[in-house]
Scaffold this active site. Structure first.
Site, PDB file in Angstrom:
ATOM      1  N   PHE A  25     -40.582 -24.757  -4.310  1.00  0.00           N
ATOM      2  CA  PHE A  25     -40.552 -26.211  -4.177  1.00  0.00           C
ATOM      3  C   PHE A  25     -41.152 -26.632  -2.832  1.00  0.00           C
ATOM      4  O   PHE A  25     -40.711 -26.163  -1.781  1.00  0.00           O
ATOM      5  CB  PHE A  25     -39.094 -26.669  -4.281  1.00  0.00           C
ATOM      6  N   SER A  93     -37.761 -18.620  -4.731  1.00  0.00           N
ATOM      7  CA  SER A  93     -37.036 -19.880  -4.595  1.00  0.00           C
ATOM      8  C   SER A  93     -36.997 -20.653  -5.917  1.00  0.00           C
ATOM      9  O   SER A  93     -36.536 -20.122  -6.927  1.00  0.00           O
ATOM     10  CB  SER A  93     -37.657 -20.691  -3.458  1.00  0.00           C
ATOM     11  N   MET A  94     -37.521 -21.892  -5.962  1.00  0.00           N
ATOM     12  CA  MET A  94     -37.591 -22.609  -7.234  1.00  0.00           C
ATOM     13  C   MET A  94     -38.413 -21.835  -8.249  1.00  0.00           C
ATOM     14  O   MET A  94     -38.166 -21.917  -9.459  1.00  0.00           O
ATOM     15  CB  MET A  94     -38.207 -23.996  -7.043  1.00  0.00           C
ATOM     16  N   ASP A 194     -30.552 -16.887   4.993  1.00  0.00           N
ATOM     17  CA  ASP A 194     -31.520 -17.774   4.345  1.00  0.00           C
ATOM     18  C   ASP A 194     -31.073 -19.194   4.647  1.00  0.00           C
ATOM     19  O   ASP A 194     -29.957 -19.590   4.307  1.00  0.00           O
ATOM     20  CB  ASP A 194     -31.521 -17.501   2.834  1.00  0.00           C
ATOM     21  N   HIS A 224     -35.828 -17.139   4.304  1.00  0.00           N
ATOM     22  CA  HIS A 224     -36.054 -17.582   2.929  1.00  0.00           C
ATOM     23  C   HIS A 224     -37.396 -17.125   2.346  1.00  0.00           C
ATOM     24  O   HIS A 224     -37.449 -16.579   1.243  1.00  0.00           O
ATOM     25  CB  HIS A 224     -35.960 -19.115   2.853  1.00  0.00           C
TER      26      HIS A 224
END
Length: 259
Positions: A25, A93-94, A194, A224
């Site tokens: 994202f 992530s996303m 993260d 992250h």
């Protein structure tokens, strides 16, 4: 609107085994490009699309939502399935949530998943205010470049568009409900430190999927965006070994050819 330098999509025509990589994202393909290159150099067919609204300016992302992002990775997956005998989906992530939905929807067509710091929920008090606040406040501070490695930078937005964040929150809820439909072999690599996605998200995913072939790896040295961090090479090597175990047609290292 021109694409930011480094944020371009990437495609490599390799052998019969394909990998789709899904970025995060407000991020871009740049965060996964070293991973994509690693796989391409080993003869895999690789697709790393640029998600709609990403890689230009954050205002463009305000006009997009989860349906647009998911449609793009779904399209890319279908292209790979036409071209390859086996296809794996990797995500950051996303991108991890996008990968999980592809697995839930496409079933056995997806041979396995590798997720790095996958997102499952928009956290914090502000998340509950998104439905209203997004109509008055267009953006908030960005989340890009959460990286421990000095000098490593992520090409991503310095602002988070709140209409898009609201859509992401909705998407995470949908994917959470679909997790029991995920049955494929799964590798989850996540960072204890993260500052964007808490370890609780990985734990939630691992507890709700129906996969029986599951591996969890801690990325102790990274934040992250671990694909650009200290543990990047480990991610690349572990994911390639994961494919090698599940894809007989990959053969021995170096037996497939890539352009």
């Amino acid at each position: 609107m021109p694409v930011l330098p480094g944020a371009e999509p990437f495609r490599h025509e390799g052998g019969e085994v394909g990998v789709l990589l899904c970025h995060g994202f407000t991020g871009s393909p740049q965060s996964l490009r070293p991973w994509a290159d690693h796989l391409a150099e080993r003869g895999l067919t690789v697709s790393l699309p640029l998600l709609p609204g990403h890689g230009t300016r954050w205002q463009d992302m305000q006009l997009t939502g989860w349906q647009d992002w998911y449609a793009e990775v779904d399209r890319a997956l279908c292209e790979l399935l036409e071209r390859c005998t086996q296809v794996f989906v990797f995500g950051l992530s996303m991108g991890g949530a996008l990968a999980l939905r592809l697995a839930a929807k496409h079933g056995d067509a997806v041979s396995g998943l590798v997720l790095v710091n996958p997102g499952n929920k928009v956290h914090g008090v502000a998340a509950r205010a998104l439905p209203v606040v997004r109509h008055f406040v267009p953006s908030t501070k960005g989340i890009a470049s959460d990286i421990a490695l000095e000098g490593s930078q992520e090409v991503g937005y310095d602002r988070v568009p709140l209409h898009a964040a609201h859509s992401l929150r909705t998407f995470f809820r949908i994917v959470d409900g679909e997790l029991p439909q995920v049955t494929q072999p799964l590798m989850v690599l996540h960072s204890p430190q993260d500052h964007v996605v808490p370890p609780a998200d990985s734990a939630r995913i691992l507890s709700r999927v129906s996969s029986t072939d599951v591996e969890e790896i801690l990325l102790e040295q990274s934040y992250h965006v671990a694909t650009l961090d200290h543990d990047a090479e480990r991610i690349f090597e572990e994911s390639y070994s994961f494919i090698g175990r599940l894809a007989p047609s990959l053969g021995k290292k170096g037996s497939t050819t890539g352009g």
